[in-house]
Design a protein around this motif. Sequence first.
Motif, PDB file in Angstrom:
ATOM      1  N   ALA A 297      -4.172   4.315  21.645  1.00 57.90           N
ATOM      2  CA  ALA A 297      -3.344   4.476  21.436  1.00 57.90           C
ATOM      3  C   ALA A 297      -1.650   4.186  20.791  1.00 57.90           C
ATOM      4  N   MET A 298      -2.043   2.554  21.096  1.00 57.96           N
ATOM      5  CA  MET A 298      -0.409   1.761  20.205  1.00 57.96           C
ATOM      6  C   MET A 298      -1.408   2.097  18.558  1.00 57.96           C
ATOM      7  N   TYR A 310       6.188  13.123  21.063  1.00 57.11           N
ATOM      8  CA  TYR A 310       5.820  14.377  21.548  1.00 57.11           C
ATOM      9  C   TYR A 310       3.747  13.108  21.263  1.00 57.11           C
ATOM     10  N   LEU A 311       3.186  11.898  20.800  1.00 58.97           N
ATOM     11  CA  LEU A 311       2.548  11.288  21.031  1.00 58.97           C
ATOM     12  C   LEU A 311       2.445  10.910  22.600  1.00 58.97           C
ATOM     13  N   ARG A 312       4.101  10.543  23.102  1.00 53.52           N
ATOM     14  CA  ARG A 312       4.027  10.050  24.724  1.00 53.52           C
ATOM     15  C   ARG A 312       3.361  11.219  25.560  1.00 53.52           C
ATOM     16  N   ARG A 313       3.918  12.678  25.153  1.00 55.06           N
ATOM     17  CA  ARG A 313       2.953  13.352  26.293  1.00 55.06           C
ATOM     18  C   ARG A 313       2.124  14.033  25.899  1.00 55.06           C
ATOM     19  N   ARG A 314       1.130  13.865  24.387  1.00 49.28           N
ATOM     20  CA  ARG A 314      -0.188  14.400  24.783  1.00 49.28           C
ATOM     21  C   ARG A 314      -0.793  12.475  25.452  1.00 49.28           C
ATOM     22  N   ARG A 315      -0.762  11.846  25.180  1.00 50.43           N
ATOM     23  CA  ARG A 315      -1.030  10.517  26.095  1.00 50.43           C
ATOM     24  C   ARG A 315      -1.574  10.347  27.130  1.00 50.43           C
ATOM     25  N   GLU A 316      -0.219  11.184  27.703  1.00 50.41           N
ATOM     26  CA  GLU A 316      -0.184  11.265  29.224  1.00 50.41           C
ATOM     27  C   GLU A 316      -0.702  12.360  29.834  1.00 50.41           C
ATOM     28  N   GLU A 317      -0.995  12.912  28.826  1.00 50.08           N
ATOM     29  CA  GLU A 317      -1.900  14.827  28.893  1.00 50.08           C
ATOM     30  C   GLU A 317      -3.466  14.163  28.871  1.00 50.08           C
ATOM     31  N   ALA A 318      -4.149  12.839  28.224  1.00 53.11           N
ATOM     32  CA  ALA A 318      -5.428  12.732  27.702  1.00 53.11           C
ATOM     33  C   ALA A 318      -5.437  11.392  28.679  1.00 53.11           C
ATOM     34  N   ASP A 322      -8.724  12.091  31.406  1.00 51.21           N
ATOM     35  CA  ASP A 322      -9.730  11.115  31.448  1.00 51.21           C
ATOM     36  C   ASP A 322      -9.593  10.615  33.206  1.00 51.21           C
ATOM     37  N   LEU A 323      -8.339  10.759  33.234  1.00 51.33           N
ATOM     38  CA  LEU A 323      -8.638  10.898  35.279  1.00 51.33           C
ATOM     39  C   LEU A 323      -9.565  11.568  36.367  1.00 51.33           C
ATOM     40  N   ALA A 324      -9.304  12.741  35.404  1.00 48.79           N
ATOM     41  CA  ALA A 324     -10.093  13.806  36.155  1.00 48.79           C
ATOM     42  C   ALA A 324     -11.045  14.437  35.723  1.00 48.79           C
ATOM     43  N   ARG A 325     -11.787  13.667  34.628  1.00 50.59           N
ATOM     44  CA  ARG A 325     -13.145  13.802  34.189  1.00 50.59           C
ATOM     45  C   ARG A 325     -13.564  12.173  34.677  1.00 50.59           C
ATOM     46  N   ARG A 326     -13.031  11.297  35.324  1.00 51.57           N
ATOM     47  CA  ARG A 326     -14.058  10.002  36.089  1.00 51.57           C
ATOM     48  C   ARG A 326     -13.473  10.643  36.883  1.00 51.57           C
ATOM     49  N   THR A 327     -12.978  10.875  37.984  1.00 46.60           N
ATOM     50  CA  THR A 327     -12.687  11.773  39.190  1.00 46.60           C
ATOM     51  C   THR A 327     -13.741  12.327  39.626  1.00 46.60           C
TER      52      THR A 327
END
Length: 557
Positions: A297-298, A310-318, A322-327
């Motif tokens: 990300a960095m 734009y990338l910050r929003r995409r990172r938040e979505e990612a 990822d959290l949904a996948r792990r959940t």
Amino acid sequence: MRLDGTKRLHGWAIAGAALLLCGLLAMMAVDRVMRSSAIDDAMASADGNAQILASGLQSELQKFSLVPPVLAEDPDVIALMKGDRSRAAILNRRLATLAEQTQAAVIYLLDADGRTLSSSNHASDDSFIGSVYGFRSYFREAMAQGAATQFALGTVSRRPGLYIARRIGNPGSPLGVVALKVEFDALEKSWRASGRGVFVVDGSGVVLITSNPDWRFHALDPEAATNRNREEDLRALGVARFAPLELSRRYKRTASVPLDTTGHVVAPEGWTMHLLVDPSRYVGGAISRGRLAVALAMAVLVMLGALAFYLRRRREEAREADLARRTDLLRQQLSQANRLATLGQIGAGISHEIRQPVAAMRVFAENGEKLVETGELDRAKGNFAQISRLADRIGTITGELLRFSRRGTRAQRAMPIGQAVDGALLLLNDRIAGLDVEIALPDAEARAIEVVGEHVRLEQVLVNLLQNALDAVGASGRIAIEVATRTDTCLVVVSDDGPGLDQAAMDRLFHPFATTKEDGLGLGLVISQEIMRDLGGDLRAEPSESGARFVMEVPLA
């Protein structure tokens, strides 16, 4: 220009420092989240495994607990205890065969003074015959209370094991004790082979069964073990003081499961299974993945600074994905662990469904052998036919347990309801007689009522209801079986004069794993109701002024 450039450089430096600071903070946050999630994953997996291991051990102990009560009622055993020493040779051979079949370490018979009269190891160099074990607490307690268990070292072999004992004769004039020793070498070996740190402790926290022999007879809390009888511990376990159990630092957590006793006493009260959890492999991988995500990300932010928003929003979505996948992964793991634990509990309950047919088969086999010896071949043939029928019945009952989780249809036929009643009473005859319970039965006309059903499944439901009633009334109670008709339905009512059920228990009777018994699985009534509904009827509980009352609805032929 130079001023603008300097300002721009300072701006980039500040932005870089801010980015680096944000990166470090993000890495710390991700480390914490990933560590917590990984530990949760490890504990969820361990809880499921601990449930399976505990159910397996409980099932193993239940298998052995059925042997002493049957032997205590055996005519040859009683005759030997009353002085007929000619039965010893026959019993030696029978006990040896039974020990081999059940994989018990040894089965032996003690007279009222604790002297061994017959043993499965009669032919070995360390035969128990003639040895006196009256000093053992399992012998004293069984003579006084009827049944007892004790975990101890063998006096000759010095091998640890659980002794299960049952009194022969009535409390007023006990004749002796049937004792069986269970050793756990194979179980402990399988635990070691799996690479798991597993151990079972008693109520004082002393390790008895373990995947690591060096842990045995150590205490989780030495202070809690100071109130024990040191003299008895020295005699039974070879130690009077228990050193603290010092586990490897890599084991940060433990999944624990209490081992509840069931219908027969199979383990001293308070046993608990512990499964050690090493979350390091979960945590290390999770943190690495989290840090890699942060580093990428960095890098993306550095290369695409102009698209920061734009990338910050995409990172938040990612991150959310990822959290949904792990959940979702955690939910799947928890679900799988629950299924495995449920299967383990159902497997442990199989002996509850078939132990009486097995006991009946043993009686028919022994009687058949005696009838063959006396030349009464026709009667012997009848006994062996009964064995075959009971064997088929065991297979059918086991199939019904599988059917509970895999729906299917079976052929139904017209049959008198009395056939199912008679079959259930046959399976429970020994227990009914042992408890001296009064059974009120329907008359011949009611028993001849024709219903549409399947003999074995109707019988299985009746066995479950009668077992529950016997548990409720105890010795010298009363159970009534009534048969009546209503429109196109036959009603079979099983009632008892036990303590009954409160409204809270009535509301959750037919929920899986809901039970009023400390040793119950909470599946018997669920399976029974499923069977009745599959047959086109139903099973329900009705309020009663005294005791419990269950009604089976069976379609009339």
